[in-house]
Design an enzyme around this catalytic site. Structure first.
Site, PDB file in Angstrom:
ATOM      1  N   LEU A 105       0.877  -1.170   0.000  1.00 32.59           N
ATOM      2  CA  LEU A 105       0.000   0.000   0.000  1.00 32.59           C
ATOM      3  C   LEU A 105       0.916   1.222   0.000  1.00 32.59           C
ATOM      4  CD1 LEU A 105      -2.707  -1.012   2.676  1.00 32.59           C
ATOM      5  CD2 LEU A 105      -2.914  -1.064   0.178  1.00 32.59           C
ATOM      6  N   ASP A 106       0.476   2.312  -0.650  1.00 31.67           N
ATOM      7  CA  ASP A 106       1.286   3.534  -0.688  1.00 31.67           C
ATOM      8  C   ASP A 106       1.425   4.108   0.717  1.00 31.67           C
ATOM      9  OD1 ASP A 106       1.319   3.249  -3.422  1.00 31.67           O
ATOM     10  OD2 ASP A 106      -0.330   4.653  -3.755  1.00 31.67           O
ATOM     11  N   LYS A 107       2.394   5.012   0.858  1.00 33.28           N
ATOM     12  CA  LYS A 107       2.647   5.633   2.163  1.00 33.28           C
ATOM     13  C   LYS A 107       1.394   6.317   2.716  1.00 33.28           C
ATOM     14  CE  LYS A 107       5.945   8.805   4.286  1.00 33.28           C
ATOM     15  NZ  LYS A 107       7.115   9.667   4.066  1.00 33.28           N
ATOM     16  N   HIS A 187       0.794   1.928  -7.859  1.00 30.12           N
ATOM     17  CA  HIS A 187      -0.132   3.074  -7.744  1.00 30.12           C
ATOM     18  C   HIS A 187      -1.391   2.875  -8.618  1.00 30.12           C
ATOM     19  CE1 HIS A 187       2.823   5.124  -5.445  1.00 30.12           C
ATOM     20  NE2 HIS A 187       3.503   5.667  -6.410  1.00 30.12           N
ATOM     21  N   LYS A 190      -4.746   5.079  -8.077  1.00 32.67           N
ATOM     22  CA  LYS A 190      -4.534   6.516  -8.344  1.00 32.67           C
ATOM     23  C   LYS A 190      -4.350   6.756  -9.843  1.00 32.67           C
ATOM     24  CE  LYS A 190      -2.485   7.282  -3.830  1.00 32.67           C
ATOM     25  NZ  LYS A 190      -1.256   7.112  -3.087  1.00 32.67           N
TER      26      LYS A 190
END
Ligand code: URA
Length: 240
Positions: A105-107, A187, A190
């Protein structure tokens, strides 16, 4: 009956390196069935004998499976020069040498994250071939349209030409939607919304297969789960 050298057992089941394990054994900090054992090569019957390190029992488990409610601001990596990693915030008792996240998962993404040292399970869970659905709640900078829903359902082509598998997009309210994908490109969500000129303000994963983020699990906390239950809700569920 599985047998293992005592030093190997300790370095498999704890964050200790092999060298640290040998040092602890030689220092007399390790007991087997209540007796101090100073031989690193001692042959342990892992399912029958009780090992204690500095008075704490080390239970034998081939692998460990954890569920985290990932908070913002930590990265899914083994180490990072600038940020804390999800491994940094895991309680000491769960740490193991090969522990890593199942996908990333992204930051700035929150929510359901599985961690394990079982590479085979991790591979199956993220493989697009297995079609394990991953569901997210997304907060956008604008409302989604019926065209957006149709485009997701057809399969979005990302800006660099990469084709995504068909995904499910559902309107929840003016700015929030539920999106389900069956793969995990970099990503991906997004970038999918980017193609539709929608910016993602917040993203949270709520389920993987039939495994839901436990409602009462606070951000940053982890729980241990058992393999059979986890597999049934993720990698085995998707095969049905
Ligand atoms: N897609 C993204 O863009 N980010 C995530 O963290 C997960 C899926």
């Amino acid at each position: 009956m599985p047998k293992l050298r005592l030093d190997r057992f300790l370095s498999n089941q704890t964050p200790l390196s092999r060298t640290d394990a040998i040092r602890e054994i030689k220092r007399g900090n390790v007991t087997v069935d209540g007796v101090i054992q100073k031989q690193p090569s001692f042959c342990l019957e892992t399912e029958k004998q009780t090992v204690m390190l500095s008075g704490v029992e080390i239970a034998y488990k081939e692998h460990i499976y954890l569920i985290m409610n990932k908070p913002k601001g930590v990265v899914c990596a083994a180490r990072d020069k600038l940020s804390k990693t999800v491994l940094d915030i895991i309680p000491e008792k769960y740490r193991r040498k090969d522990l890593s996240t199942v996908g990333r998962l992204d930051k700035d993404t929150t929510g359901l994250l599985i961690l394990t040292d079982d590479g085979d399970f991790a591979h199956k869970c993220i493989s697009p071939k297995k079609m394990v659905p991953k569901k997210y709640i997304v907060t956008l900078d604008n409302s989604i349209t019926d065209d957006d829903i149709a485009a997701f359902s057809d399969g979005i082509t990302l800006a660099d030409g990469t084709r995504c598998m068909p995904a499910t997009l559902k309107r929840l309210n003016d700015r929030q939607a539920e999106v389900t994908i069956f793969e995990g490109k970099y990503h991906q969500i997004k970038r999918m919304f980017g193609v539709r000129n929608l910016g993602v303000n917040a993203l949270s994963r709520v389920s993987i297969g039939l495994l839901n983020l436990p409602e009462k699990l606070p951000l940053g906390e982890v729980i241990e789960v058992n393999f059979d239950e986890l597999a049934e809700k993720t990698i085995n569920f998707s095969q049905n």
